[in-house]
Design a protein around this motif. Structure first.
Motif, PDB file in Angstrom:
ATOM      1  N   LYS A 104       0.844  -1.205   0.000  1.00 13.54           N
ATOM      2  CA  LYS A 104       0.000   0.000   0.000  1.00 13.54           C
ATOM      3  C   LYS A 104       0.880   1.257   0.000  1.00 13.54           C
ATOM      4  O   LYS A 104       0.637   2.212  -0.737  1.00 13.54           O
ATOM      5  CB  LYS A 104      -0.911  -0.014   1.237  1.00 13.54           C
ATOM      6  CG  LYS A 104      -1.939   1.098   1.293  1.00 13.54           C
ATOM      7  CD  LYS A 104      -2.991   0.800   2.359  1.00 13.54           C
ATOM      8  CE  LYS A 104      -4.102   1.831   2.356  1.00 13.54           C
ATOM      9  NZ  LYS A 104      -3.700   3.118   2.928  1.00 13.54           N
ATOM     10  N   GLU A 105       1.930   1.219   0.817  1.00 14.79           N
ATOM     11  CA  GLU A 105       2.857   2.344   0.889  1.00 14.79           C
ATOM     12  C   GLU A 105       3.508   2.587  -0.480  1.00 14.79           C
ATOM     13  O   GLU A 105       3.632   3.730  -0.932  1.00 14.79           O
ATOM     14  CB  GLU A 105       3.925   1.990   1.925  1.00 14.79           C
ATOM     15  CG  GLU A 105       4.726   3.163   2.449  1.00 14.79           C
ATOM     16  CD  GLU A 105       5.764   2.666   3.459  1.00 14.79           C
ATOM     17  OE1 GLU A 105       5.358   2.157   4.521  1.00 14.79           O
ATOM     18  OE2 GLU A 105       6.969   2.768   3.161  1.00 14.79           O
ATOM     19  N   ALA A 106       3.887   1.491  -1.132  1.00 16.99           N
ATOM     20  CA  ALA A 106       4.519   1.611  -2.462  1.00 16.99           C
ATOM     21  C   ALA A 106       3.531   2.181  -3.474  1.00 16.99           C
ATOM     22  O   ALA A 106       3.899   3.002  -4.326  1.00 16.99           O
ATOM     23  CB  ALA A 106       5.030   0.252  -2.911  1.00 16.99           C
ATOM     24  N   SER A 107       2.286   1.748  -3.378  1.00 15.89           N
ATOM     25  CA  SER A 107       1.272   2.256  -4.318  1.00 15.89           C
ATOM     26  C   SER A 107       0.995   3.740  -4.054  1.00 15.89           C
ATOM     27  O   SER A 107       0.770   4.515  -4.985  1.00 15.89           O
ATOM     28  CB  SER A 107      -0.020   1.433  -4.210  1.00 15.89           C
ATOM     29  OG  SER A 107      -0.784   1.818  -3.084  1.00 15.89           O
ATOM     30  N   GLU A 108       1.064   4.123  -2.801  1.00 20.29           N
ATOM     31  CA  GLU A 108       0.828   5.530  -2.463  1.00 20.29           C
ATOM     32  C   GLU A 108       1.979   6.430  -2.919  1.00 20.29           C
ATOM     33  O   GLU A 108       1.762   7.589  -3.267  1.00 20.29           O
ATOM     34  CB  GLU A 108       0.571   5.667  -0.952  1.00 20.29           C
ATOM     35  CG  GLU A 108      -0.829   5.177  -0.582  1.00 20.29           C
ATOM     36  CD  GLU A 108      -1.059   5.006   0.911  1.00 20.29           C
ATOM     37  OE1 GLU A 108      -2.200   4.711   1.290  1.00 20.29           O
ATOM     38  OE2 GLU A 108      -0.089   5.137   1.688  1.00 20.29           O
ATOM     39  N   ARG A 109       3.161   5.861  -2.917  1.00 22.07           N
ATOM     40  CA  ARG A 109       4.315   6.633  -3.416  1.00 22.07           C
ATOM     41  C   ARG A 109       4.084   7.017  -4.878  1.00 22.07           C
ATOM     42  O   ARG A 109       4.344   8.152  -5.278  1.00 22.07           O
ATOM     43  CB  ARG A 109       5.593   5.789  -3.253  1.00 22.07           C
ATOM     44  CG  ARG A 109       6.834   6.537  -3.637  1.00 22.07           C
ATOM     45  CD  ARG A 109       8.092   5.787  -3.236  1.00 22.07           C
ATOM     46  NE  ARG A 109       9.205   6.177  -4.099  1.00 22.07           N
ATOM     47  CZ  ARG A 109      10.408   5.622  -4.076  1.00 22.07           C
ATOM     48  NH1 ARG A 109      10.668   4.652  -3.221  1.00 22.07           N
ATOM     49  NH2 ARG A 109      11.352   6.033  -4.903  1.00 22.07           N
ATOM     50  N   LEU A 110       3.560   6.072  -5.651  1.00 21.57           N
ATOM     51  CA  LEU A 110       3.244   6.384  -7.051  1.00 21.57           C
ATOM     52  C   LEU A 110       2.104   7.405  -7.137  1.00 21.57           C
ATOM     53  O   LEU A 110       2.164   8.353  -7.923  1.00 21.57           O
ATOM     54  CB  LEU A 110       2.845   5.117  -7.816  1.00 21.57           C
ATOM     55  CG  LEU A 110       2.374   5.406  -9.241  1.00 21.57           C
ATOM     56  CD1 LEU A 110       3.532   5.884 -10.115  1.00 21.57           C
ATOM     57  CD2 LEU A 110       1.722   4.189  -9.871  1.00 21.57           C
ATOM     58  N   GLN A 111       1.110   7.205  -6.315  1.00 20.06           N
ATOM     59  CA  GLN A 111      -0.060   8.098  -6.375  1.00 20.06           C
ATOM     60  C   GLN A 111       0.270   9.517  -5.902  1.00 20.06           C
ATOM     61  O   GLN A 111      -0.457  10.456  -6.207  1.00 20.06           O
ATOM     62  CB  GLN A 111      -1.223   7.501  -5.568  1.00 20.06           C
ATOM     63  CG  GLN A 111      -1.793   6.270  -6.244  1.00 20.06           C
ATOM     64  CD  GLN A 111      -2.840   5.567  -5.403  1.00 20.06           C
ATOM     65  OE1 GLN A 111      -4.006   5.949  -5.395  1.00 20.06           O
ATOM     66  NE2 GLN A 111      -2.424   4.540  -4.672  1.00 20.06           N
ATOM     67  N   ASN A 112       1.349   9.643  -5.148  1.00 20.69           N
ATOM     68  CA  ASN A 112       1.828  10.984  -4.779  1.00 20.69           C
ATOM     69  C   ASN A 112       2.677  11.590  -5.893  1.00 20.69           C
ATOM     70  O   ASN A 112       2.603  12.794  -6.153  1.00 20.69           O
ATOM     71  CB  ASN A 112       2.671  10.917  -3.493  1.00 20.69           C
ATOM     72  CG  ASN A 112       1.808  10.699  -2.268  1.00 20.69           C
ATOM     73  OD1 ASN A 112       0.651  11.125  -2.236  1.00 20.69           O
ATOM     74  ND2 ASN A 112       2.350  10.017  -1.273  1.00 20.69           N
ATOM     75  N   ALA A 113       3.468  10.740  -6.540  1.00 22.79           N
ATOM     76  CA  ALA A 113       4.386  11.242  -7.563  1.00 22.79           C
ATOM     77  C   ALA A 113       3.668  11.593  -8.863  1.00 22.79           C
ATOM     78  O   ALA A 113       4.003  12.590  -9.520  1.00 22.79           O
ATOM     79  CB  ALA A 113       5.477  10.202  -7.826  1.00 22.79           C
ATOM     80  N   ALA A 114       2.696  10.777  -9.257  1.00 23.65           N
ATOM     81  CA  ALA A 114       2.080  10.943 -10.580  1.00 23.65           C
ATOM     82  C   ALA A 114       1.384  12.298 -10.769  1.00 23.65           C
ATOM     83  O   ALA A 114       1.543  12.923 -11.837  1.00 23.65           O
ATOM     84  CB  ALA A 114       1.131   9.783 -10.857  1.00 23.65           C
ATOM     85  N   PRO A 115       0.625  12.786  -9.789  1.00 22.19           N
ATOM     86  CA  PRO A 115       0.028  14.118  -9.991  1.00 22.19           C
ATOM     87  C   PRO A 115       1.085  15.212 -10.128  1.00 22.19           C
ATOM     88  O   PRO A 115       0.892  16.194 -10.853  1.00 22.19           O
ATOM     89  CB  PRO A 115      -0.821  14.329  -8.727  1.00 22.19           C
ATOM     90  CG  PRO A 115      -1.057  12.960  -8.191  1.00 22.19           C
ATOM     91  CD  PRO A 115       0.167  12.168  -8.538  1.00 22.19           C
ATOM     92  N   LYS A 116       2.222  15.030  -9.454  1.00 22.09           N
ATOM     93  CA  LYS A 116       3.314  16.010  -9.590  1.00 22.09           C
ATOM     94  C   LYS A 116       3.905  15.973 -10.993  1.00 22.09           C
ATOM     95  O   LYS A 116       4.323  16.999 -11.539  1.00 22.09           O
ATOM     96  CB  LYS A 116       4.405  15.733  -8.543  1.00 22.09           C
ATOM     97  CG  LYS A 116       3.977  16.075  -7.129  1.00 22.09           C
ATOM     98  CD  LYS A 116       5.175  16.138  -6.199  1.00 22.09           C
ATOM     99  CE  LYS A 116       5.228  14.987  -5.241  1.00 22.09           C
ATOM    100  NZ  LYS A 116       6.462  14.932  -4.457  1.00 22.09           N
ATOM    101  N   LEU A 117       3.928  14.772 -11.566  1.00 23.60           N
ATOM    102  CA  LEU A 117       4.388  14.638 -12.956  1.00 23.60           C
ATOM    103  C   LEU A 117       3.434  15.404 -13.888  1.00 23.60           C
ATOM    104  O   LEU A 117       3.880  16.118 -14.800  1.00 23.60           O
ATOM    105  CB  LEU A 117       4.430  13.159 -13.347  1.00 23.60           C
ATOM    106  CG  LEU A 117       4.834  12.845 -14.787  1.00 23.60           C
ATOM    107  CD1 LEU A 117       6.311  13.154 -15.017  1.00 23.60           C
ATOM    108  CD2 LEU A 117       4.550  11.382 -15.145  1.00 23.60           C
ATOM    109  N   ALA A 118       2.133  15.263 -13.627  1.00 20.21           N
ATOM    110  CA  ALA A 118       1.144  15.957 -14.465  1.00 20.21           C
ATOM    111  C   ALA A 118       1.302  17.471 -14.355  1.00 20.21           C
ATOM    112  O   ALA A 118       1.243  18.197 -15.359  1.00 20.21           O
ATOM    113  CB  ALA A 118      -0.272  15.524 -14.066  1.00 20.21           C
ATOM    114  N   THR A 119       1.539  17.949 -13.132  1.00 17.20           N
ATOM    115  CA  THR A 119       1.744  19.382 -12.918  1.00 17.20           C
ATOM    116  C   THR A 119       3.018  19.854 -13.614  1.00 17.20           C
ATOM    117  O   THR A 119       3.024  20.890 -14.293  1.00 17.20           O
ATOM    118  CB  THR A 119       1.829  19.691 -11.398  1.00 17.20           C
ATOM    119  OG1 THR A 119       0.639  19.192 -10.778  1.00 17.20           O
ATOM    120  CG2 THR A 119       1.960  21.181 -11.141  1.00 17.20           C
ATOM    121  N   ALA A 120       4.072  19.067 -13.451  1.00 15.76           N
ATOM    122  CA  ALA A 120       5.360  19.431 -14.055  1.00 15.76           C
ATOM    123  C   ALA A 120       5.262  19.487 -15.577  1.00 15.76           C
ATOM    124  O   ALA A 120       5.848  20.369 -16.219  1.00 15.76           O
ATOM    125  CB  ALA A 120       6.435  18.419 -13.627  1.00 15.76           C
TER     126      ALA A 120
END
Lengths: 150, 150
Positions: A104-120
């Motif tokens: 779950k922690e690993a999946s959340e790491r992606l879910q935190n990073a991906a929106p930042k990728l979209a913003t970037a």
């Protein structure tokens, strides 16, 4: 014959009336669902990767579209890792279910990073995109290293 | 052998440097991409359908989430219908490529209906959701009737 028909109807009724948490009619659908989301995510992440690594021309609009899709896809696979699918895919390690908290922690790491990728990606700045791409790639790798057979 | 290696490298370079419009490394990826999007869309549309048809309890939050996913997925399959995939799936009728304008129109009908479904789902009103569901279902059926083998 009548008993079989009755049982079949009862089973169908159970499936149809199942709560929203039981999202998949059969375990194979859960596997296909998560794999579908991962595939779409991978295709779009790969397109950004090609730009970031200089293997494709930087196309800010295409990168932004792909990053948006990555962010949407990052939300989807997780309900597909239902307990009754632990033997259905050779790619999915048993650690997914054995160490569910870490997964779950690993999946959340992606879910935190991906929106930042979209913003970037929307900044139209390749260096900003690169940084966010690396962070997202790290989240992918972390989860794959621990929970996916190569 | 050296020629083969050189050709392979040249082919790889071409693939990597291909414009964003050539989104897929191989035609099979294009098929898998569109089928993945359709599958995720179908699963979520089915969940809303069960609620709308009284076969599952109405769960406004779950319906809104699923409708949002349907709206996102409705955008995705179309680039996957590349011309070089016309023989790769028995489900896809040749009419997709023969009457590309009609297929585009059918795909746009879905892309118009799906965001309305997402908006309707957020009202938390089952009747509003039903109306939007029917419109979206009509768009699915229209395209499937004309362009998909059963």
């Amino acid at each position: 014959m009548k008993v079989v028909a009755t049982l079949a109807l009862a089973a169908a009724a159970f499936t149809l009336a199942a709560p929203a948490s039981a999202q998949f009619a059969k375990p194979e659908d859960a596997v296909k669902y998560r794999q579908s989301a991962m595939f779409i995510m991978g295709q779009n992440f790969g397109r950004i990767g090609a730009m970031v690594n200089g293997k494709a021309p930087y196309d800010p609009a295409a990168a932004a579209t792909s990053a948006e899709i990555v962010a949407e896809m990052a939300k989807l696979p997780w309900p597909g890792f239902t307990a009754n699918t632990d033997k259905l895919s050779q790619k999915a390690k048993s650690e997914i279910w054995v160490d569910a908290a870490k997964f779950k922690e690993a999946s959340e790491r992606l879910q935190n990073a991906a929106p930042k990728l979209a913003t970037a990606a929307k900044t139209n700045n390749l260096d900003t995109l690169k940084t966010a791409f690396q962070e997202t790639a790290g989240a992918c790798k972390n989860c794959h290293d621990n929970f996916r057979n190569q």
